[in-house]
Structure formats: structure tokens, C-alpha cells
Design an enzyme around this catalytic site. Structure first.
Site, PDB file in Angstrom:
ATOM      1  CG  PHE A 180      -0.265  -0.075   2.559  1.00  0.00           C
ATOM      2  CD1 PHE A 180       0.273   1.055   3.163  1.00  0.00           C
ATOM      3  CD2 PHE A 180      -0.173  -1.288   3.233  1.00  0.00           C
ATOM      4  CE1 PHE A 180       0.886   0.998   4.405  1.00  0.00           C
ATOM      5  CE2 PHE A 180       0.445  -1.365   4.469  1.00  0.00           C
ATOM      6  CZ  PHE A 180       0.991  -0.213   5.059  1.00  0.00           C
TER       7      PHE A 180
ATOM      8  CB  THR B 226      -4.194   0.948  11.786  1.00  0.00           C
ATOM      9  OG1 THR B 226      -3.124   1.059  12.719  1.00  0.00           O
ATOM     10  CG2 THR B 226      -3.748   1.465  10.430  1.00  0.00           C
TER      11      THR B 226
ATOM     12  NE  ARG C 280      -5.943   6.238  12.781  1.00  0.00           N
ATOM     13  CZ  ARG C 280      -4.731   5.717  12.985  1.00  0.00           C
ATOM     14  NH1 ARG C 280      -4.584   4.683  13.810  1.00  0.00           N
ATOM     15  NH2 ARG C 280      -3.688   6.218  12.367  1.00  0.00           N
TER      16      ARG C 280
ATOM     17  CG  ASN D  71      -5.913   5.860   9.168  1.00  0.00           C
ATOM     18  OD1 ASN D  71      -5.352   6.858   8.717  1.00  0.00           O
ATOM     19  ND2 ASN D  71      -5.251   4.842   9.691  1.00  0.00           N
TER      20      ASN D  71
ATOM     21  CD  GLU E  43       6.368  10.623  13.566  1.00  0.00           C
ATOM     22  OE1 GLU E  43       6.486   9.444  13.159  1.00  0.00           O
ATOM     23  OE2 GLU E  43       5.422  11.005  14.290  1.00  0.00           O
TER      24      GLU E  43
HETATM   25  P1  ATP Z   1      -0.099   6.184  11.295  1.00  0.00           P
HETATM   26  O1  ATP Z   1       1.372   5.828  11.149  1.00  0.00           O
HETATM   27  O2  ATP Z   1      -0.655   6.963  10.110  1.00  0.00           O
HETATM   28  O3  ATP Z   1      -0.396   6.834  12.607  1.00  0.00           O
HETATM   29  P2  ATP Z   1      -0.692   3.556  12.226  1.00  0.00           P
HETATM   30  O4  ATP Z   1       0.586   3.685  12.996  1.00  0.00           O
HETATM   31  O5  ATP Z   1      -1.935   3.269  12.976  1.00  0.00           O
HETATM   32  O6  ATP Z   1      -0.944   4.831  11.329  1.00  0.00           O
HETATM   33  P3  ATP Z   1       0.742   2.066  10.235  1.00  0.00           P
HETATM   34  O7  ATP Z   1       0.874   0.585  10.224  1.00  0.00           O
HETATM   35  O8  ATP Z   1       1.923   2.889  10.631  1.00  0.00           O
HETATM   36  O9  ATP Z   1      -0.528   2.425  11.119  1.00  0.00           O
HETATM   37  O10 ATP Z   1       0.259   2.486   8.786  1.00  0.00           O
HETATM   38  C1  ATP Z   1       0.458   3.811   8.313  1.00  0.00           C
HETATM   39  C2  ATP Z   1      -0.750   4.217   7.509  1.00  0.00           C
HETATM   40  O11 ATP Z   1      -0.766   3.475   6.299  1.00  0.00           O
HETATM   41  C3  ATP Z   1      -2.103   3.932   8.132  1.00  0.00           C
HETATM   42  O12 ATP Z   1      -2.509   4.894   9.057  1.00  0.00           O
HETATM   43  C4  ATP Z   1      -3.002   3.926   6.924  1.00  0.00           C
HETATM   44  O13 ATP Z   1      -3.260   5.261   6.489  1.00  0.00           O
HETATM   45  C5  ATP Z   1      -2.106   3.253   5.890  1.00  0.00           C
HETATM   46  N1  ATP Z   1      -2.301   1.810   5.825  1.00  0.00           N
HETATM   47  C6  ATP Z   1      -1.913   0.866   6.735  1.00  0.00           C
HETATM   48  N2  ATP Z   1      -2.248  -0.366   6.348  1.00  0.00           N
HETATM   49  C7  ATP Z   1      -2.864  -0.223   5.148  1.00  0.00           C
HETATM   50  C8  ATP Z   1      -3.443  -1.136   4.198  1.00  0.00           C
HETATM   51  N3  ATP Z   1      -3.443  -2.448   4.417  1.00  0.00           N
HETATM   52  N4  ATP Z   1      -3.997  -0.609   3.075  1.00  0.00           N
HETATM   53  C9  ATP Z   1      -3.982   0.713   2.835  1.00  0.00           C
HETATM   54  N5  ATP Z   1      -3.449   1.633   3.676  1.00  0.00           N
HETATM   55  C10 ATP Z   1      -2.901   1.178   4.813  1.00  0.00           C
END
Ligand code: ATP
Ligand code: MG
Length: 139
Positions: A59, A93, A104, A114, A128
Site C-alpha cells: 500500500f 489503524t 478514527r 483514517n 517527526e
Molecule cells: P499512522 O502511522 O498513520 O499513525 P498507524 O501507525 O496506525 O498509522 P501504520 O501501520 O503505521 O498504522 O500504517 C500507516 C498508515 O498506512 C495507516 O494509518 C493507513 O493510512 C495506511 N495503511 C496501513 N495499512 C494499510 C493497508 N493495508 N492498506 C492501505 N493503507 C494502509
């Protein structure tokens, strides 16, 4: 000891849908103090660098495209136990798994769009914040 700083972004869709005020209200009511804040827009290169940890994930390309698709609000937030408490406040997430009343749960459009970002560690919160804000912009 848990740190006092975290970093958030109100992502493009949530900003575009005029949800920023409601999201900031939830943040204030949870006891976070805004240390820095700006409206800005990430270039694809900046979004790619910010989410570089995910660059091998399927993704990644669409995430970079989405995160650079429009303005975002970037903010540094202070509170005891900031990283963990903020991640609790925003929810899982995937908004389908986000607890009721979390940011969210209330304002995400889908898994990718999200609503908000939240730092995942004290170390990344500082990296950051320093990426977006100079010393004189952090209060
Ligand atoms: P963030 O880093 O944005 O705070 P997070 O830490 O909850 O989110 P991460 O695993 O770091 O989750 O993923 C970063 C971002 O990538 C997610 O917030 C979402 O926008 C996107 N994302 C994560 N998994 C997927 C997926 N399977 N398909 C599409 N987008 C995704
Ligand atoms: Mg993350």
C-alpha cells in the site's frame, strides 16, 4: 519513563471534510496541549520519507499519493504518557476495529484515509516534530 510529546497529522480527507475542528476539540478535551501546529501540504517525496518504514508494503505508493493529495494539519502535542494515550484516543489503524468514540471511529473514511496519524514511539515523536517544526515554532 514515558515521554510527554507526540506528533499528529490530520490527514487530507479529514481536513477536506472540515473535521479538523471536531478532532482538535477531542484532542483538547483529552488533556493534550498543542506545542506546535501548522496547515501544510506534503510533497510526494516528503510523504514518502515520512512513511519510509512502509516502503516495502503493497500500500506504500497509494499511501504516499493520498498523503500528498491535499493539505494536512501537523501538530505536536504534550501530555503525560503522550504516545500511548494519543494512540488510545485515535483508535486502531483500521477504523472498523477502532473503539467507539475514538477519532478514527468517528472520522475515518476507510483504512487508508483514517483521519489522523499518531507517533508510534517517544523517539519518533521527537523526530517527526523536529521534521515539521523549527525550534522557534515549538512552544
Ligand atoms: P499512522 O502511522 O498513520 O499513525 P498507524 O501507525 O496506525 O498509522 P501504520 O501501520 O503505521 O498504522 O500504517 C500507516 C498508515 O498506512 C495507516 O494509518 C493507513 O493510512 C495506511 N495503511 C496501513 N495499512 C494499510 C493497508 N493495508 N492498506 C492501505 N493503507 C494502509
Ligand atoms: Mg504508524
Amino acid at each position: 519513563m514515558a515521554g510527554k510529546l507526540t506528533f499528529t497529522m490530520i490527514k487530507p480527507t479529514a481536513f477536506k471534510n472540515n473535521n479538523s475542528g471536531a478532532i482538535l476539540k477531542i484532542i483538547y478535551e483529552a488533556g493534550f496541549i498543542i506545542k506546535a501546529m501548522k496547515l501544510t501540504r506534503l510533497t510526494p517525496a516528503q510523504a514518502g520519507a515520512f512513511y519510509e518504514v512502509h516502503k516495502e508494503r503493497p500500500f506504500y505508493a497509494s499511501l504516499v499519493e493520498f498523503m500528498s493529495s491535499g493539505p494536512i494539519i501537523a501538530a505536536s502535542l504534550e501530555k503525560d504518557n503522550a504516545v500511548e494515550d494519543y494512540r488510545t484516543l485515535i483508535g486502531a489503524t483500521n477504523p472498523e476495529n477502532a473503539a467507539k468514540g475514538t477519532i478514527r471511529n468517528l472520522y475515518a473514511t476507510n483504512l487508508q484515509q483514517n483521519a489522523v496519524h499518531g507517533s508510534d514511539s517517544d523517539e519518533n515523536a521527537i523526530v517527526e516534530s523536529d521534521y515539521f517544526f523549527s525550534k522557534v515554532e515549538q512552544f
